[in-house]
Design a protein around this motif. Structure first.
Motif, short mmCIF file in Angstrom:
data_model
loop_
_atom_site.label_atom_id
_atom_site.label_comp_id
_atom_site.label_asym_id
_atom_site.label_seq_id
_atom_site.Cartn_x
_atom_site.Cartn_y
_atom_site.Cartn_z
N GLU A 93 0.83 -1.21 0.00
CA GLU A 93 0.00 0.00 0.00
C GLU A 93 0.87 1.26 0.00
O GLU A 93 0.59 2.22 -0.73
N GLU A 94 1.95 1.27 0.80
CA GLU A 94 2.85 2.42 0.83
C GLU A 94 3.53 2.61 -0.53
O GLU A 94 3.66 3.74 -1.01
N GLN A 101 3.27 5.81 -3.03
CA GLN A 101 4.47 6.54 -3.42
C GLN A 101 4.69 6.51 -4.93
O GLN A 101 5.05 7.51 -5.54
N ASN A 102 4.51 5.35 -5.54
CA ASN A 102 4.86 5.16 -6.94
C ASN A 102 3.69 5.29 -7.89
O ASN A 102 3.87 5.20 -9.10
#
Length: 126
Positions: free
Chosen positions: A65-66, A70-71
């Protein structure tokens, strides 16, 4: 220089390496068990014991999820990777099942090993 954790989620293996800020983008820390690429995590992230499958799955979901945030990754990219893995598995299975031209036994063992690794990765993309 500080150390950081690199984690292979399919194997539930963590290795600690010196954090290199100048690391080339194509240079990746490899898993000592399967040889696959590892995901970089902060040294502050608590890693669960190898036997706790549910805790590793939760950590994987959190990291995924992070990374997605971010991407800009989304379900489409993950589905594309999953499809690629399924295609590689089918190609390896076809080589093993070829009745006319069966592979050499040693090559067949290598293909089966590779097939197991791909199936383990595919399980994580569920």
């Amino acid at each position: 220089m500080s150390n950081t954790n690199y984690v292979c989620f399919p194997c539930r293996t963590a290795v600690r390496r010196t954090k290199s800020y100048m690391r080339k983008s194509d240079e990746q820390v490899r898993c000592p068990s399967c040889g696959g690429g590892c995901t970089e995590l902060s040294y502050k992230v608590p890693l669960p014991p190898k036997r706790k499958e549910r805790a590793w799955a939760e950590l994987w979901q959190q990291v995924r999820e992070e990374q997605r945030l971010q991407n800009g990754w989304d379900a489409e990219v993950l589905a594309w990777r999953k499809h690629g893995l399924e295609h590689e598995i089918a190609a390896l299975q076809a080589k093993l099942d070829d009745g006319k031209n069966p592979p050499h036994p040693q090559y067949a063992r290598e293909l089966r090993r590779e097939l197991k690794k791909l199936e383990a990765c595919l399980a994580w993309y569920g």
